[in-house]
Scaffold this active site. Structure first.
Site, PDB file in Angstrom:
ATOM      1  CG  HIS A 123      27.882  42.372  25.922  1.00  0.00           C
ATOM      2  ND1 HIS A 123      28.240  42.943  25.605  1.00  0.00           N
ATOM      3  CD2 HIS A 123      26.269  41.974  25.310  1.00  0.00           C
ATOM      4  CE1 HIS A 123      28.789  42.748  23.759  1.00  0.00           C
ATOM      5  NE2 HIS A 123      27.069  42.253  23.855  1.00  0.00           N
ATOM      6  N   GLY A 152      31.004  31.388  29.949  1.00  0.00           N
ATOM      7  CA  GLY A 152      31.640  31.564  31.569  1.00  0.00           C
ATOM      8  C   GLY A 152      32.198  30.157  32.455  1.00  0.00           C
ATOM      9  CD  GLU A 211      27.842  37.069  20.938  1.00  0.00           C
ATOM     10  OE1 GLU A 211      27.862  37.442  21.550  1.00  0.00           O
ATOM     11  OE2 GLU A 211      26.593  38.362  20.468  1.00  0.00           O
TER      12      GLU A 211
END
Length: 347
Positions: A123, A152, A211
């Site tokens: 990130h 993940g 997001e």
């Protein structure tokens, strides 16, 4: 590196055919890769690297996640260490801690970043807003990134299924002259599908926008608004939920993910087709100004600062649990619990 056409725009991408696993292993054969953090991305990336035959160890503080790592087969004192020990042993330090944890642990990590090592992120947050995070790497190391476009858990699940999760990649600092090779080899090693080029700044900005937008924030807002309108006009919870969420996630999303929205429009009823074509421009025009506002808030660092300030509060976890509890116990998501139980695969 291949040039691929995306909607009329050419981009650099790297596929597993062009950069096979054997090449990745050869490039990293003398490297010790330390995965620091075993929360969201740590398990998937470390386990995929291990299964692909790389020399990988894990660095994690004592606690629940340390025990989780042990349960996943990492052996204390051999492949599982404290953060400091793992950083000391590593030639590549994969910093997979949360953004808040990176800031608190950074002074420890920085001391082990000796000349020629590589510092890896998934990130761009800590580097892009390092005036706020304090994460300023030394000049004599490589600073690189591979950012899987998913959790993940998805990365690991797709790896075990023989598939790959697409990832972006970037080189922020190339001291050794081999930063790009290291980056691509790690991208293949963690189980990426194809890799597409970006920068730390672009990745961080698009990630925070996504997001807060279509991936989680906007989708919850849209679903809740439609559910509430249906309920307020007398529709039952089951009907409102099925028409708002269940049909979208269980029927339509897999189809337009596979075939595209044009295919979806061409293969629905004429009534649905006409309505979708008439109404999507209205939603677009209503939502785009909000997304422009969101993007500006991200790009200026305002969203990063909000995250930093919130996560640093001593009672943040308590407040978060209250917010999540309210979401979990809302009528729409309690209806979801019953609907999921009624799915054929659960009966």
């Amino acid at each position: 590196m291949a040039k691929m056409n995306f909607g009329g725009v050419e981009e650099n991408v790297m596929t597993r055919e062009e950069f096979p696993l054997e090449k990745a292993r050869e490039i990293l054969k003398d490297e010790t890769i330390a995965v620091i953090g075993y929360g969201v991305q740590g398990p998937g990336q470390s386990l995929n690297l291990r299964d692909n035959g790389f020399n990988v160890i894990v660095g994690q503080r004592q606690g629940k996640t340390f025990e989780k790592a042990k349960n996943d087969g990492w052996v204390e004192g051999k492949t599982l260490f404290s953060i400091e020990e793992a950083c000391e042993k590593a030639t590549i330090i994969m910093c997979l801690l949360s953004d808040a944890a990176v800031m608190s642990v950074w002074p420890k990590i920085k001391g082990y970043l000796t000349a020629g090592k590589a510092l890896y992120f998934s990130h761009g947050f800590a580097i892009t807003w390092n005036d706020r995070t304090g994460v300023v790497p030394p000049a004599d190391i490589d600073v690189i990134m591979v950012a899987p476009k998913g959790s993940g858990t998805s990365l690991r699940t797709m790896f075990l299924e023989g598939r790959g999760l697409n990832s972006s990649y970037a080189v922020y600092q190339d001291y050794t002259g081999k930063a790009m090779d290291r980056t691509l080899a790690l991208g293949i090693g963690i189980g990426s599908g194809y890799l597409f080029e970006t920068t730390f700044q672009r990745e961080a900005t698009s990630d925070l926008t996504g997001e807060r937008g279509s991936l989680m924030g906007a989708i919850q807002g849209l679903l809740l608004a439609q559910y509430e309108v249906l309920r307020e006009h007398g529709h039952s919870p089951s009907e409102a939920f099925n028409e708002t969420v269940e049909e979208l996630t269980q029927s339509l999303m897999p189809l337009f993910a596979k075939n595209g929205m044009d295919w979806m429009y061409a293969n629905c009823s004429t009534t649905a087709q006409r309505g979708a074509l008439d109404w999507f421009p209205r939603f677009h025009d209503a939502v785009k100004p909000v997304l422009e506002w969101l993007y500006l808030s991200v790009k200026t660092g305002n969203e990063a600062q909000i995250s930093i300030d919130s996560n640093s509060k001593p009672d943040y976890r308590d407040g978060l649990e209250k917010e999540l509890k309210a979401l979990r116990e809302s009528e729409m998501w309690q209806t979801a619990v019953t609907v999921r139980k009624l799915r054929p695969e659960n009966n």
